[in-house]
Design a protein around this motif. Structure first.
Motif, short mmCIF file in Angstrom:
data_model
loop_
_atom_site.label_atom_id
_atom_site.label_comp_id
_atom_site.label_asym_id
_atom_site.label_seq_id
_atom_site.Cartn_x
_atom_site.Cartn_y
_atom_site.Cartn_z
N TYR A 88 43.58 31.58 56.80
CA TYR A 88 44.87 31.93 56.63
C TYR A 88 45.08 32.54 58.44
O TYR A 88 44.48 32.03 59.60
CB TYR A 88 45.19 32.61 56.23
CG TYR A 88 45.02 34.71 56.43
CD1 TYR A 88 46.37 36.01 57.37
CD2 TYR A 88 44.20 34.93 55.89
CE1 TYR A 88 45.72 36.66 57.23
CE2 TYR A 88 43.84 35.98 56.53
CZ TYR A 88 44.29 37.30 57.13
OH TYR A 88 43.79 38.37 57.44
N ALA A 89 46.33 32.13 59.00
CA ALA A 89 46.46 32.27 60.01
C ALA A 89 46.30 31.34 61.31
O ALA A 89 45.85 31.76 62.23
CB ALA A 89 46.35 33.87 60.69
N ASP A 90 47.26 30.12 60.93
CA ASP A 90 46.49 29.33 61.24
C ASP A 90 45.39 29.09 61.58
O ASP A 90 44.92 27.80 62.43
CB ASP A 90 47.26 29.39 62.91
CG ASP A 90 49.20 29.19 63.07
OD1 ASP A 90 49.24 29.35 61.75
OD2 ASP A 90 49.09 29.65 63.95
N ASP A 91 44.31 29.01 60.25
CA ASP A 91 43.14 28.61 60.45
C ASP A 91 42.27 29.93 61.80
O ASP A 91 41.18 29.37 61.69
CB ASP A 91 42.49 27.42 60.32
CG ASP A 91 43.22 26.64 59.39
OD1 ASP A 91 43.45 26.95 58.16
OD2 ASP A 91 43.22 25.53 59.16
N LEU A 92 42.78 30.95 61.92
CA LEU A 92 42.37 31.35 62.81
C LEU A 92 41.25 33.10 62.02
O LEU A 92 40.46 33.47 62.72
CB LEU A 92 43.16 32.09 63.81
CG LEU A 92 43.62 30.96 64.91
CD1 LEU A 92 44.54 31.32 66.03
CD2 LEU A 92 42.35 30.08 65.74
N ALA A 93 41.60 33.46 60.83
CA ALA A 93 41.50 34.34 59.94
C ALA A 93 40.96 33.38 58.98
O ALA A 93 40.97 33.16 58.12
CB ALA A 93 42.30 35.49 59.69
N ILE A 94 39.82 34.59 58.11
CA ILE A 94 38.98 34.58 56.96
C ILE A 94 38.97 35.60 56.57
O ILE A 94 37.99 36.68 56.91
CB ILE A 94 37.62 33.78 57.30
CG1 ILE A 94 37.64 32.68 57.92
CG2 ILE A 94 36.97 33.40 55.93
CD1 ILE A 94 36.34 32.03 58.63
N ALA A 95 39.49 35.62 55.22
CA ALA A 95 39.88 36.56 54.72
C ALA A 95 38.59 37.54 54.05
O ALA A 95 37.77 36.36 53.17
CB ALA A 95 41.12 37.48 54.06
N MET A 96 37.47 38.06 53.63
CA MET A 96 35.94 38.08 53.61
C MET A 96 36.45 39.21 51.74
O MET A 96 34.98 38.95 51.07
CB MET A 96 34.86 38.54 53.15
CG MET A 96 34.80 37.55 54.33
SD MET A 96 33.56 36.42 53.82
CE MET A 96 32.54 36.89 52.60
N ASP A 97 37.73 40.05 51.40
CA ASP A 97 37.39 41.16 50.47
C ASP A 97 37.84 40.10 49.10
O ASP A 97 38.95 40.54 48.99
CB ASP A 97 37.84 42.32 50.89
CG ASP A 97 38.40 43.64 49.91
OD1 ASP A 97 37.69 42.89 48.46
OD2 ASP A 97 38.88 44.81 50.34
N GLY A 98 36.91 40.02 48.62
CA GLY A 98 37.40 39.05 47.15
C GLY A 98 38.26 40.49 46.24
O GLY A 98 38.27 39.67 44.88
N GLY A 99 38.04 41.89 46.70
CA GLY A 99 38.95 42.43 45.45
C GLY A 99 37.41 43.30 44.06
O GLY A 99 38.23 42.56 43.47
N VAL A 100 36.83 43.25 44.46
CA VAL A 100 35.97 43.80 43.42
C VAL A 100 36.29 44.99 42.87
O VAL A 100 36.05 44.85 41.53
CB VAL A 100 34.70 43.93 44.11
CG1 VAL A 100 34.11 44.88 44.76
CG2 VAL A 100 33.02 44.07 43.14
N THR A 101 36.79 45.32 43.41
CA THR A 101 37.08 46.65 43.09
C THR A 101 38.28 46.15 41.98
O THR A 101 38.92 47.44 40.69
CB THR A 101 37.94 48.03 43.61
OG1 THR A 101 38.96 47.07 44.56
CG2 THR A 101 36.67 48.01 44.69
N MET A 102 38.98 45.62 41.55
CA MET A 102 40.05 45.10 40.75
C MET A 102 39.45 43.30 40.12
O MET A 102 40.43 42.64 39.59
CB MET A 102 41.55 44.06 41.75
CG MET A 102 41.81 45.17 42.84
SD MET A 102 42.30 44.47 44.12
CE MET A 102 43.54 43.43 43.13
#
Length: 393
Positions: A366-380
């Motif tokens: 996201y963010a104009d393809d400048l950011a990659i989020a890696m927390d897949g929510g294993v706690t959820m």
């Protein structure tokens, strides 16, 4: 988060039960208040850095007669809470995962590429999102990528593996996770690769809970302690019982930011790192020095700043990423900290009757393809992500 009451130090007045914000939100002590005029104004081309907040401590509550309203999401590089607060005692579960509005979401399925075999060459680069004590899920994810064998030993030769932080709290075996990462670091080095880790806000929280316990800290309003914050954020007593000096020393020496192959790796989706230096080396040296000085107030301020989140998500988010990349280098930021389900859309109904929940197949770009989020929510009931960089569509 875990329900609980703020503990009190010797001689402290009793404190009231806290209405806490859960993991996917910014805790009250880390929020940045947004002036009303800033909420109404259109976003500027280069959003200003948010001023340092002076929020209530985790143990303080607003006067009953005038509960503070939750502000709308601001049109600047964030670090603010999402609207529509959850009731006290709410903990994300599989049945009440959010309704996803995918919009322009890009989730990328990744597959390992053949590893280079030439002697002395740099191996492929992998990153791991937030683990939070889920040791079995981590072992399965590392095994699926061929990074460890059936016995849990390093099997990836000269591959490079980076953990993005948050090894403990909420899950059943945070110390087991740390022990595994420490062991794999030695095995990978012997095989010509490496396994390294970054500092997450939960490492800071665990260090603080062990070192300072119920010592009151200067939170800006009311009384706060690391011990209380740790418990409220999913601290596991079994982890504290098994915590040894070697674990504390290892966590205290972790870097906060690194750059690898054009990827700027950090734990939190915040611009607060800029407060600690204008180069990667400066940031890491400054944070290490803070932990070495062992000052409770200084450590609390560091924890509070690195608990901020959502700086890259809304309008102005891409500019916030560019500010970090311009300062520290790299072409993309890769981070954990904020679970992908809450970056994708708004929270749905608590009972989840519509059956809509997140299907996390890979990182969130996201963010104009400048950011990659890696927390897949294993706690959820989400997914613990281990992926190879760069991403391949």
């Amino acid at each position: 988060m875990v329900e609980g009451s703020m503990t009190q130090g010797a001689g402290q007045e009793p404190v009231v039960r806290t209405a806490t914000l859960r993991d996917f939100r910014v805790p009250p002590y880390a929020q940045t208040p947004v002036p009303p005029q800033a909420q109404a104004a259109p976003p500027s081309p280069v959003p200003p850095r948010a001023p340092e907040p002076n929020p209530p401590a985790p143990g303080a509550s607003a006067p009953p007669s005038a509960p503070p309203p939750v502000p709308p999401r601001p049109p600047h590089p964030g670090n603010a809470a999402v609207g529509d607060g959850q009731p006290e005692g709410y903990t994300p579960t599989e049945r009440d995962l959010p309704v996803i509005r995918r919009g322009d979401t890009v989730q990328v399925r990744t597959a390992p590429e053949p590893r280079p075999v030439a002697e002395g060459s740099r191996g492929p680069l992998y990153v791991v999102g937030d683990v939070h004590g889920y040791l079995a899920e981590l072992i399965a994810a590392l095994g699926a990528q061929g990074l460890i064998d059936a016995d849990g030993n390093w099997a990836a030769g000269n591959a490079r593996l980076w953990f993005l932080g948050d090894f403990t709290d909420r899950g059943p075996d945070g110390i087991g996770v740390i022990d595994l990462v420490m062991r794999l670091s030695a095995e990978a080095a012997a095989a010509g690769g490496y396994c390294k880790a970054l500092m997450g806000n939960h490492e800071l929280l665990l260090i603080g809970a062990k070192r300072f316990a119920d010592t009151p800290v200067n939170s800006g309003a009311g009384t706060a302690t690391f011990q209380a914050a740790w418990l409220l954020n999913g601290g596991q007593k079994t982890d504290m019982e098994r915590l040894q000096d070697v674990h504390l020393q290892w966590m205290s020496r972790l870097d906060a930011v690194v750059e690898e192959d054009g990827h700027l790796l950090m734990h939190s989706d915040t611009t607060a790192y800029l407060d600690y230096g204008s180069t990667i080396e400066d940031v890491n040296d400054t944070i290490t020095a803070i932990l070495t000085r062992n000052d409770a107030d200084e450590c609390w301020d560091l924890f509070r700043k690195l608990t901020k989140r959502f700086a890259f998500r809304d309008e102005g988010g891409a500019q916030a990423v560019r500010e970090l990349l311009t300062t520290y280098g790299g072409q993309r930021v890769v981070h954990g900290h904020s679970p992908i389900p809450y970056l994708l859309g708004e929270v749905g109904t608590e009972d989840g009757e519509d059956g809509a929940g997140p299907v996390i197949n890979g990182p969130h770009v996201y963010a104009d393809d400048l950011a990659i989020a890696m927390d897949g929510g294993v706690t959820m009931a989400g997914k613990l992500l281990v992926v190879q960089l760069p991403l391949h569509d």
